[in-house]
Design a protein around this motif. Structure first.
Motif, mmCIF file in Angstrom:
data_model
loop_
_atom_site.group_PDB
_atom_site.id
_atom_site.type_symbol
_atom_site.label_atom_id
_atom_site.label_comp_id
_atom_site.label_asym_id
_atom_site.label_seq_id
_atom_site.Cartn_x
_atom_site.Cartn_y
_atom_site.Cartn_z
ATOM 1 N N ASN A 69 1.594 -1.610 0.140
ATOM 2 C CA ASN A 69 2.389 -2.723 -0.392
ATOM 3 C C ASN A 69 1.692 -4.055 -0.161
ATOM 4 O O ASN A 69 2.338 -5.109 -0.186
ATOM 5 N N PHE A 70 0.382 -4.022 0.050
ATOM 6 C CA PHE A 70 -0.341 -5.228 0.449
ATOM 7 C C PHE A 70 -0.153 -6.377 -0.541
ATOM 8 O O PHE A 70 0.022 -7.534 -0.144
ATOM 9 N N PHE A 120 -1.913 -2.143 8.909
ATOM 10 C CA PHE A 120 -0.574 -1.626 9.202
ATOM 11 C C PHE A 120 0.445 -2.160 8.210
ATOM 12 O O PHE A 120 0.271 -3.237 7.627
ATOM 13 N N GLU A 121 1.529 -1.412 8.051
ATOM 14 C CA GLU A 121 2.738 -1.874 7.388
ATOM 15 C C GLU A 121 3.891 -1.573 8.323
ATOM 16 O O GLU A 121 4.055 -0.424 8.764
ATOM 17 N N LEU A 122 4.678 -2.601 8.649
ATOM 18 C CA LEU A 122 5.719 -2.497 9.666
ATOM 19 C C LEU A 122 7.101 -2.429 9.037
ATOM 20 O O LEU A 122 7.502 -3.333 8.293
ATOM 21 N N TYR A 123 7.839 -1.352 9.367
ATOM 22 C CA TYR A 123 9.227 -1.183 8.948
ATOM 23 C C TYR A 123 10.125 -1.195 10.181
ATOM 24 O O TYR A 123 9.804 -0.568 11.193
ATOM 25 N N ASP A 132 -0.209 -6.084 7.310
ATOM 26 C CA ASP A 132 -1.410 -6.672 7.882
ATOM 27 C C ASP A 132 -2.078 -7.575 6.836
ATOM 28 O O ASP A 132 -2.311 -7.148 5.705
ATOM 29 N N PRO A 133 -2.409 -8.815 7.185
ATOM 30 C CA PRO A 133 -3.048 -9.700 6.205
ATOM 31 C C PRO A 133 -4.507 -9.377 5.908
ATOM 32 O O PRO A 133 -5.064 -9.907 4.947
ATOM 33 N N VAL A 134 -5.135 -8.529 6.736
ATOM 34 C CA VAL A 134 -6.533 -8.149 6.499
ATOM 35 C C VAL A 134 -6.619 -6.626 6.481
ATOM 36 O O VAL A 134 -6.537 -5.984 7.533
ATOM 37 N N PRO A 135 -6.796 -6.011 5.306
ATOM 38 C CA PRO A 135 -6.773 -4.547 5.237
ATOM 39 C C PRO A 135 -7.952 -3.859 5.942
ATOM 40 O O PRO A 135 -7.793 -2.747 6.430
ATOM 41 N N MET A 157 3.112 2.436 8.922
ATOM 42 C CA MET A 157 2.031 3.087 8.204
ATOM 43 C C MET A 157 0.731 2.458 8.697
ATOM 44 O O MET A 157 0.533 1.249 8.584
ATOM 45 N N ALA A 158 -0.154 3.262 9.266
ATOM 46 C CA ALA A 158 -1.429 2.778 9.785
ATOM 47 C C ALA A 158 -2.559 3.429 9.000
ATOM 48 O O ALA A 158 -2.545 4.646 8.765
ATOM 49 N N VAL A 159 -3.528 2.616 8.595
ATOM 50 C CA VAL A 159 -4.615 3.099 7.743
ATOM 51 C C VAL A 159 -5.954 2.724 8.353
ATOM 52 O O VAL A 159 -6.205 1.554 8.667
#
Length: 317
Positions: A69-70, A120-123, A132-135, A157-159
């Motif tokens: 969802n960046f 990261f994406e935090l729910y 996260d502003p820097v992928p 979600m961590a990538v």
């Protein structure tokens, strides 16, 4: 009415039982096709956060390293961001009042400090709060301030991003295909700066994209166990025939109602294993990440190197 009650009971039982069994892995072979050259470009010295697509063996189009969802979600506030953002020297420089308060549907206020290698994406309680502003790189750290009610369901979600799309590797060192490592660390506090939770082995962790696999037979999958630790993770110059394994993300993986009890516990890793001992985005903020009495661990699945798309969950009562 009785028929409806029986039907509902059967549905609930079916859902509960099915969560105990592993979905079969699907596989792709070789490099993916690039569909985005980079979500952001931080210039020389950074790595482009490209996105790709590849069709797996059951004819499903897979997005690698992840569908995110960046481009549409709010970005987490900066602690340290060399990609055009704020670069604090220490946590004492943080003006917490300047950090926006995000709404997760509650009244109690919390502050969460986060560092991800890479994204990261935090729910919180099923709601996407920030990404996260820097992928990819340069590595950065963030802070998120929000209001919510307990119990808190934290889902991340961590990538671990990649340059060789579909083959989970980077052009790093002396090898053309060098698998990189992931890692996620966080410290959640209440408004009085009391620790609410830190990342450790009490979290749950599950992989949904594992690559590169030099030999698919190395992968162990039984129920919700997806173990790639027996697989070779050495860098190579020729990855012809290498594979990636995928599992579909449950639609409700971020929800409080999602049953993660059959997932493995997270594995913890040292700062050295993740490679952050010389990264200012981490070392400038040891006060919150390595707090005395509340030292947060870097967490991931059992394979820090080959598991690239990882869901992490924790419920705080």
């Amino acid at each position: 009415m009785i028929a409806r009650i029986i039907a509902a009971a059967v549905l609930c039982a079916s859902t509960s039982v099915s969560s105990l069994y592993a979905q079969e892995a699907s596989f792709s072979t070789g490099l993916a096709s690039q569909i985005k050259p980079g979500l952001i470009d931080c210039g020389p010295g950074s790595r482009l956060s490209a996105v790709g697509e590849i069709r797996s063996n059951e004819n499903t189009m897979r997005t690698v390293p992840a569908a995110t969802n960046f481009e549409s979600a709010p970005k987490a506030s900066d602690l340290f961001n060399e990609c055009g953002g704020t670069r604090l020297l220490s946590i004492s420089q943080l003006d917490l009042q300047s950090v926006p308060v995000l709404d997760a549907g509650g009244v109690e206020e919390f502050v969460m400090y986060l560092f991800a290698d890479n994204y990261f994406e935090l729910y919180i309680n099923g709601q996407l709060l920030a990404v996260d502003p820097v992928p990819f790189t340069p590595l950065n750290s963030s802070v998120v301030r929000f209001k919510a009610d307990r119990p808190l369901t934290i889902a991340v979600m961590a990538v671990d991003w990649e340059e060789n799309l579909g083959l989970g590797s980077e052009n790093d060192g002396d090898k053309a295909f060098q698998p990189g490592n992931g890692g996620f660390v966080a410290h959640l506090q209440d408004l009085a700066k009391n620790t609410v939770t830190i990342t450790n082995r009490r979290w749950r962790a599950q992989t949904f994209y594992t690559s590169p696999l030099q030999n698919r037979d190395c992968l162990v999958a039984s129920r919700q166990i997806r173990r790639s630790t027996p697989c070779d993770d050495r860098g190579v110059d020729n990855a012809d025939g290498f594979s990636a394994a995928y599992w579909d993300l449950p639609l409700d993986w971020m929800m409080p109602s999602f049953d993660d009890r059959s997932w493995p516990s997270a594995s913890s890793y040292s700062n050295k294993a993740v490679g952050v001992e010389s990264k200012k985005a981490f070392t400038n903020f040891r006060d919150v990440f390595d707090t005395e009495g509340a030292d947060a661990d870097f967490i991931w699945t059992s394979n820090l190197i080959l598991d690239n798309l990882v869901i992490l969950r924790k419920t705080v009562e």
